[in-house]
Design a protein around this motif. Structure first.
Motif, PDB file in Angstrom:
ATOM      1  N   PRO A 192       0.819  -1.233   0.000  1.00  0.00           N
ATOM      2  CA  PRO A 192       0.000   0.000   0.000  1.00  0.00           C
ATOM      3  C   PRO A 192       0.844   1.271   0.000  1.00  0.00           C
ATOM      4  O   PRO A 192       0.473   2.265  -0.634  1.00  0.00           O
ATOM      5  CB  PRO A 192      -0.813  -0.133   1.295  1.00  0.00           C
ATOM      6  CG  PRO A 192      -0.853  -1.584   1.583  1.00  0.00           C
ATOM      7  CD  PRO A 192       0.477  -2.106   1.131  1.00  0.00           C
ATOM      8  N   LEU A 193       1.993   1.252   0.683  1.00  0.00           N
ATOM      9  CA  LEU A 193       2.852   2.439   0.717  1.00  0.00           C
ATOM     10  C   LEU A 193       3.519   2.677  -0.631  1.00  0.00           C
ATOM     11  O   LEU A 193       3.680   3.828  -1.059  1.00  0.00           O
ATOM     12  CB  LEU A 193       3.912   2.282   1.808  1.00  0.00           C
ATOM     13  CG  LEU A 193       3.373   2.156   3.239  1.00  0.00           C
ATOM     14  CD1 LEU A 193       4.525   1.982   4.221  1.00  0.00           C
ATOM     15  CD2 LEU A 193       2.540   3.366   3.616  1.00  0.00           C
ATOM     16  N   VAL A 194       3.904   1.599  -1.294  1.00  0.00           N
ATOM     17  CA  VAL A 194       4.520   1.744  -2.612  1.00  0.00           C
ATOM     18  C   VAL A 194       3.515   2.327  -3.607  1.00  0.00           C
ATOM     19  O   VAL A 194       3.856   3.174  -4.436  1.00  0.00           O
ATOM     20  CB  VAL A 194       5.046   0.388  -3.115  1.00  0.00           C
ATOM     21  CG1 VAL A 194       5.497   0.477  -4.568  1.00  0.00           C
ATOM     22  CG2 VAL A 194       6.202  -0.089  -2.244  1.00  0.00           C
ATOM     23  N   ARG A 195       2.279   1.911  -3.511  1.00  0.00           N
ATOM     24  CA  ARG A 195       1.248   2.402  -4.436  1.00  0.00           C
ATOM     25  C   ARG A 195       0.959   3.880  -4.227  1.00  0.00           C
ATOM     26  O   ARG A 195       0.450   4.553  -5.126  1.00  0.00           O
ATOM     27  CB  ARG A 195      -0.033   1.581  -4.262  1.00  0.00           C
ATOM     28  CG  ARG A 195       0.144   0.105  -4.619  1.00  0.00           C
ATOM     29  CD  ARG A 195      -1.147  -0.664  -4.449  1.00  0.00           C
ATOM     30  NE  ARG A 195      -2.159  -0.206  -5.372  1.00  0.00           N
ATOM     31  CZ  ARG A 195      -3.395  -0.715  -5.436  1.00  0.00           C
ATOM     32  NH1 ARG A 195      -3.738  -1.685  -4.596  1.00  0.00           N
ATOM     33  NH2 ARG A 195      -4.266  -0.261  -6.295  1.00  0.00           N
ATOM     34  N   ILE A 207       5.494   8.156  -8.153  1.00  0.00           N
ATOM     35  CA  ILE A 207       6.416   7.693  -9.188  1.00  0.00           C
ATOM     36  C   ILE A 207       5.610   7.016 -10.282  1.00  0.00           C
ATOM     37  O   ILE A 207       4.437   6.652 -10.067  1.00  0.00           O
ATOM     38  CB  ILE A 207       7.470   6.714  -8.620  1.00  0.00           C
ATOM     39  CG1 ILE A 207       6.778   5.502  -7.978  1.00  0.00           C
ATOM     40  CG2 ILE A 207       8.358   7.415  -7.611  1.00  0.00           C
ATOM     41  CD1 ILE A 207       7.748   4.448  -7.475  1.00  0.00           C
ATOM     42  N   PRO A 208       6.173   6.841 -11.476  1.00  0.00           N
ATOM     43  CA  PRO A 208       5.441   6.173 -12.551  1.00  0.00           C
ATOM     44  C   PRO A 208       4.988   4.769 -12.150  1.00  0.00           C
ATOM     45  O   PRO A 208       5.635   4.104 -11.333  1.00  0.00           O
ATOM     46  CB  PRO A 208       6.464   6.124 -13.698  1.00  0.00           C
ATOM     47  CG  PRO A 208       7.407   7.249 -13.409  1.00  0.00           C
ATOM     48  CD  PRO A 208       7.490   7.337 -11.921  1.00  0.00           C
ATOM     49  N   ASN A 209       3.896   4.337 -12.735  1.00  0.00           N
ATOM     50  CA  ASN A 209       3.354   3.013 -12.415  1.00  0.00           C
ATOM     51  C   ASN A 209       4.331   1.888 -12.741  1.00  0.00           C
ATOM     52  O   ASN A 209       4.347   0.858 -12.070  1.00  0.00           O
ATOM     53  CB  ASN A 209       2.036   2.787 -13.167  1.00  0.00           C
ATOM     54  CG  ASN A 209       0.914   3.653 -12.637  1.00  0.00           C
ATOM     55  OD1 ASN A 209       0.910   4.005 -11.460  1.00  0.00           O
ATOM     56  ND2 ASN A 209      -0.028   4.004 -13.502  1.00  0.00           N
ATOM     57  N   SER A 210       5.143   2.083 -13.782  1.00  0.00           N
ATOM     58  CA  SER A 210       6.117   1.049 -14.137  1.00  0.00           C
ATOM     59  C   SER A 210       7.116   0.840 -13.003  1.00  0.00           C
ATOM     60  O   SER A 210       7.476  -0.297 -12.673  1.00  0.00           O
ATOM     61  CB  SER A 210       6.858   1.436 -15.419  1.00  0.00           C
ATOM     62  OG  SER A 210       7.529   2.686 -15.253  1.00  0.00           O
ATOM     63  N   ARG A 224       5.462  -1.005 -10.104  1.00  0.00           N
ATOM     64  CA  ARG A 224       5.387  -2.458 -10.333  1.00  0.00           C
ATOM     65  C   ARG A 224       6.731  -3.123 -10.056  1.00  0.00           C
ATOM     66  O   ARG A 224       6.787  -4.218  -9.496  1.00  0.00           O
ATOM     67  CB  ARG A 224       4.921  -2.734 -11.763  1.00  0.00           C
ATOM     68  CG  ARG A 224       3.442  -2.446 -11.989  1.00  0.00           C
ATOM     69  CD  ARG A 224       2.977  -2.998 -13.318  1.00  0.00           C
ATOM     70  NE  ARG A 224       3.583  -2.277 -14.433  1.00  0.00           N
ATOM     71  CZ  ARG A 224       3.034  -1.239 -15.026  1.00  0.00           C
ATOM     72  NH1 ARG A 224       1.871  -0.775 -14.600  1.00  0.00           N
ATOM     73  NH2 ARG A 224       3.628  -0.633 -16.039  1.00  0.00           N
ATOM     74  N   ILE A 225       7.821  -2.461 -10.448  1.00  0.00           N
ATOM     75  CA  ILE A 225       9.147  -3.021 -10.198  1.00  0.00           C
ATOM     76  C   ILE A 225       9.406  -3.138  -8.700  1.00  0.00           C
ATOM     77  O   ILE A 225       9.900  -4.165  -8.211  1.00  0.00           O
ATOM     78  CB  ILE A 225      10.235  -2.159 -10.871  1.00  0.00           C
ATOM     79  CG1 ILE A 225      10.106  -2.248 -12.395  1.00  0.00           C
ATOM     80  CG2 ILE A 225      11.619  -2.593 -10.423  1.00  0.00           C
ATOM     81  CD1 ILE A 225      11.045  -1.331 -13.140  1.00  0.00           C
ATOM     82  N   LEU A 226       9.052  -2.088  -7.948  1.00  0.00           N
ATOM     83  CA  LEU A 226       9.249  -2.122  -6.505  1.00  0.00           C
ATOM     84  C   LEU A 226       8.420  -3.217  -5.847  1.00  0.00           C
ATOM     85  O   LEU A 226       8.895  -3.928  -4.962  1.00  0.00           O
ATOM     86  CB  LEU A 226       8.893  -0.760  -5.894  1.00  0.00           C
ATOM     87  CG  LEU A 226       9.871   0.383  -6.158  1.00  0.00           C
ATOM     88  CD1 LEU A 226       9.326   1.683  -5.610  1.00  0.00           C
ATOM     89  CD2 LEU A 226      11.225   0.074  -5.556  1.00  0.00           C
ATOM     90  N   ILE A 227       7.174  -3.358  -6.295  1.00  0.00           N
ATOM     91  CA  ILE A 227       6.311  -4.395  -5.723  1.00  0.00           C
ATOM     92  C   ILE A 227       6.872  -5.779  -6.018  1.00  0.00           C
ATOM     93  O   ILE A 227       6.861  -6.669  -5.162  1.00  0.00           O
ATOM     94  CB  ILE A 227       4.875  -4.241  -6.269  1.00  0.00           C
ATOM     95  CG1 ILE A 227       4.234  -2.957  -5.714  1.00  0.00           C
ATOM     96  CG2 ILE A 227       4.027  -5.456  -5.885  1.00  0.00           C
ATOM     97  CD1 ILE A 227       2.875  -2.652  -6.304  1.00  0.00           C
TER      98      ILE A 227
END
Length: 368
Positions: A201-204, A208-211, A214-217
Motif C-alpha cells: 500500500p505504501l509503494v502504491r 512515481i510512474p506506475n512502471s 510495479r518493479i518495486l512491488i
C-alpha cells in the motif's frame, strides 16, 4: 512408522539396508552453502557501491546474523549424515548424537527464519518513514520472535523426559512433534505473506510512474519463493519425530535448507539495486547525442541549460549515481528541474510551489 517398530517395519528396513541419503545431504549442503556465501558477498558489494564504503545498517547486521545461524544449520545437516543421518533407524550407531544434532538443527531453523524476517522488517523501516507503519513493523517483529521462542521450546521438550527422545528404555512419552511443526509451519507461512504485503500500500502511494511501482512491488514480493518452499516443507513435517526419522525426515531437511537459502536471497534482492545500475542498466544505455561515456568509469551523464532573456533560467541534469573520473564531479541518475528568477540582479531559486513563477510567461505563451 511411528511409536514402536512392527515386525513388518523391521522386515522392510532390512530389505532396504542400502538406502542412504548421505550423498544427497552432502550435495544439498554444499550447493546451498555456496549460494549463501554468494548472496552475502553480493549484498555487501551492493552496499559498498551505494555508499562508497562498507557501512552496514540494522537490516544488514540482522541479515549477517541470520547467515551465521544458517551456516550453523547447514554444517549441522552435513554432520548429521556422519552420525547415521540419511539411513534407516536400525543402522544408526550413535542415536544420542543424532538426536542432539536434530534438535540443534530445528532450533537453529526457527532463529534463522526469525533473523531473516527481522532483517526485512528493518529494511522496511529504513525505507518508509511513516510512524504508524513502524508500529506495525514492531508488532510483526515481536510476533516473529515469540514464534521462534515457542517453536524452540516445543522442539527441546517434545519428549518427557528429554532423554526419552534417544533412550526408549525408560518411562516417558513424546508429543506428536510432526503435528506441532505443522502448526508452526502454518503460522510461518501466514507471517511470510503478511510481511511481503505490508509495503505494497505504501509503494502504491508513491509519486512515481506506475512502471516503477510495479518493479518495486515485484522486488518486495520476491520473498514468494521462500513462501513456496515453506509450503512444500509442510508436506514433509509429519514425518519428523517418527521412529525411523533418521531416514524419513531427511527430505524435510532438504527443503528446510533450501527454504532458508531462498529466504536469504529474498531479503537481499531489494538491496541489489546498485548492482543492477552498475552492471546491467549502465551497459544497456547506448551512448549518443546528449550523453558522454568514458571507458575507464563507464559512466554516462547529460546536462542541459535553458535560459530565456535575463529573467528566467532552468536546468535539467541526469546521469548515473557514480563518481566520475574527474575529481569533484558527481553524476546522478535523478532528474531535477531547477528554476530561477532574476530579482534585482540576483538569481534566486524558485520552489515548485512558488506561485510567483508560472510555467508560461504571460503574454508570450513560451516556456521561460
Amino acid at each position: 512408522m511411528s511409536g514402536v517398530l512392527t515386525q513388518e517395519d523391521i522386515d522392510y528396513i532390512l530389505a532396504h539396508k542400502d538406502d542412504s541419503y548421505k550423498p544427497n545431504i552432502i550435495i544439498c549442503t554444499s550447493i546451498c552453502g555456496f549460494f549463501s556465501i554468494l548472496i552475502v558477498l553480493l549484498r555487501l558489494y551492493s552496499r559498498y557501491i551505494a555508499r562508497g564504503r562498507l557501512r552496514l545498517d540494522l537490516s544488514d547486521v540482522l541479515f549477517l546474523i541470520a547467515w551465521v545461524v544458517f551456516v550453523m544449520s547447514d554444517v549441522s545437516f552435513a554432520v548429521f549424515s556422519a552420525y547415521g543421518g540419511g539411513r534407516h533407524f536400525l543402522f544408526v550407531e550413535n542415536l544420542y548424537a543424532l538426536q542432539i544434532i536434530s534438535l540443534e538443527m530445528e532450533v537453529v531453523y526457527f532463529f534463522t527464519i526469525t533473523f531473516i524476517k527481522c532483517s526485512i522488517l528493518a529494511l522496511y523501516k529504513s525505507i518508509f518513514p511513516q510512524h504508524r507503519f513502524h508500529y506495525l513493523l514492531r508488532a510483526a517483529a515481536l510476533f516473529v520472535c515469540a514464534w521462534a521462542i515457542a517453536g524452540s521450546f516445543v522442539t527441546i521438550f517434545q519428549c518427557t523426559p528429554v532423554s526419552f527422545l534417544w533412550n526408549r528404555n525408560q518411562t516417558g512419552f513424546c508429543i506428536n512433534y510432526g503435528a506441532s511443526l505443522l502448526v508452526f509451519g502454518v503460522f510461518n507461512i501466514i507471517t511470510d505473506f503478511v510481511i511481503l504485503a505490508m509495503p505494497i500500500p505504501l509503494v502504491r502511494q508513491l509519486n512515481i510512474p506506475n512502471s516503477k511501482k510495479r518493479i518495486l512491488i515485484i522486488l518486495f514480493a520476491a520473498g514468494c519463493s521462500a513462501c513456496i518452499a515453506s509450503i512444500v516443507r509442510l508436506v514433509f513435517t509429519l514425518s519428523i519425530g517418527e521412529i525411523d526419522g533418521p531416514y524419513t525426515a531427511v527430505p524435510a531437511g532438504f527443503v528446510s535448507i533450501a527454504e532458508l537459502t531462498m529466504g536469504l536471497l529474498a531479503s537481499s534482492i531489494p538491496t541489489y539495486g546498485p548492482l543492477y545500475d552498475k552492471f546491467i542498466r549502465k551497459s544497456a544505455v547506448p551512448s549518443g547525442k546528449g550523453s558522454s561515456a568514458t571507458n575507464e568509469s563507464n559512466t554516462i551523464g547529460n546536462s542541459y541549460n535553458y535560459t530565456k532573456g535575463s529573467q528566467y533560467s532552468g536546468q535539467i541534469s541526469a546521469g548515473q549515481s557514480t563518481i566520475g573520473p574527474n575529481a569533484g564531479i558527481r553524476v546522478t541518475d535523478q532528474f531535477e528541474l531547477v528554476r530561477h528568477v532574476n530579482r534585482n540582479g540576483d538569481w534566486i531559486r524558485v520552489e515548485d510551489e512558488d506561485e510567483e513563477l508560472q510555467l508560461f510567461t504571460p503574454g508570450t505563451g513560451s516556456i521561460p
